[in-house]
Design a protein around this motif. Structure first.
Motif, PDB file in Angstrom:
ATOM      1  N   ASP A   1       0.937  -3.261   7.204  1.00 12.62           N
ATOM      2  CA  ASP A   1       1.204  -2.452   5.993  1.00 12.62           C
ATOM      3  C   ASP A   1       0.392  -3.116   4.864  1.00 12.62           C
ATOM      4  O   ASP A   1       0.427  -4.318   4.516  1.00 12.62           O
TER       5      ASP A   1
ATOM      6  N   ASP B   1       9.970  -2.959   2.511  1.00 15.62           N
ATOM      7  CA  ASP B   1       8.925  -3.017   1.819  1.00 15.62           C
ATOM      8  C   ASP B   1       8.910  -4.071   0.654  1.00 15.62           C
ATOM      9  O   ASP B   1       8.521  -5.366   0.299  1.00 15.62           O
TER      10      ASP B   1
ATOM     11  N   ASP C   1       0.819  -2.675   1.906  1.00 16.35           N
ATOM     12  CA  ASP C   1       1.561  -2.635   0.648  1.00 16.35           C
ATOM     13  C   ASP C   1       1.828  -4.292   0.412  1.00 16.35           C
ATOM     14  O   ASP C   1       2.428  -4.733  -0.640  1.00 16.35           O
TER      15      ASP C   1
ATOM     16  N   GLN D   1       8.182  -7.842  -0.086  1.00 10.52           N
ATOM     17  CA  GLN D   1       7.614  -8.400  -1.340  1.00 10.52           C
ATOM     18  C   GLN D   1       8.363  -9.237  -2.013  1.00 10.52           C
ATOM     19  O   GLN D   1       7.722 -10.384  -2.333  1.00 10.52           O
TER      20      GLN D   1
END
Length: 185
Positions: free
Chosen positions: A116, A92, A118, A96
């Protein structure tokens, strides 16, 4: 000026977990996993430009799945094996950071293969300025935070045709798209 390019960012852990936990109820067999080369081929056909596939892997255990990495390389993906502590979501964070870095690449379009939530904020930061963005996954498992961004969602099975056999999915079918032949096999 650099050539426009599509970056396909693959959260393999998320796709695999969604298939295994939410759909199959067990670890997916190799033939039940997406054919990743079909994803980049789809991206190239859909947006008509060169594609760079980035496949993020969790290598925190110190092992690199060498046969899978070789397969990714053969499909022209760039494997990105990341490691960290047990409390870090290394895949993740890697995705990101990549989405953040793409902010300064105006010629970069992005297809994110993950369900996701996130990534919603980081993907949202890329909206606008003529950049194409999209999501790839299984429609019924996609985070509403991601779909709420209003970017196109390409279904891994229906749109991308990434599987070699039908998945055991039960979902709402718009009557205009209903093909009874799919149920007669």
């Amino acid at each position: 000026m650099a050539e426009r390019r599509t970056f396909v960012l693959v959260d393999g852990e998320n796709i695999d977990a969604t298939l295994g936990n939410s759909l199959l109820g067990r670890r997916p067999a190799p033939e039940e996993r997406p054919r990743w080369e079909r994803v980049t081929e789809f991206a190239e056909r859909t947006w008509g430009q060169p594609v760079t596939g980035l496949f993020f892997l969790n290598a925190s255990n110190g092992n690199l799945p060498s046969s899978f990495v070789q397969a990714l390389l053969a499909m022209d993906y760039r494997p990105i094996p990341l490691s960290g502590t047990s409390d870090q979501k290394v895949v993740d964070v890697g995705i990101q950071r990549t989405l953040e870095a793409l902010l300064s690449h105006e010629e970069a379009d992005v297809l994110l293969a993950s369900h996701d939530a996130d990534f919603a904020e980081h993907l949202g930061d890329l909206l606008g300025a003529g950049r194409k963005l999209g999501l790839i996954g299984l429609r019924e498992f996609m985070s509403t935070q991601l779909t709420g961004l209003g970017v196109p969602l390409f279904d891994l099975e229906d749109d991308v045709n990434a599987f070699i056999q039908p998945l055991p999915r039960v979902r709402i079918i718009p009557l205009a798209e209903f093909d009874p032949e799919k149920f007669l096999r």
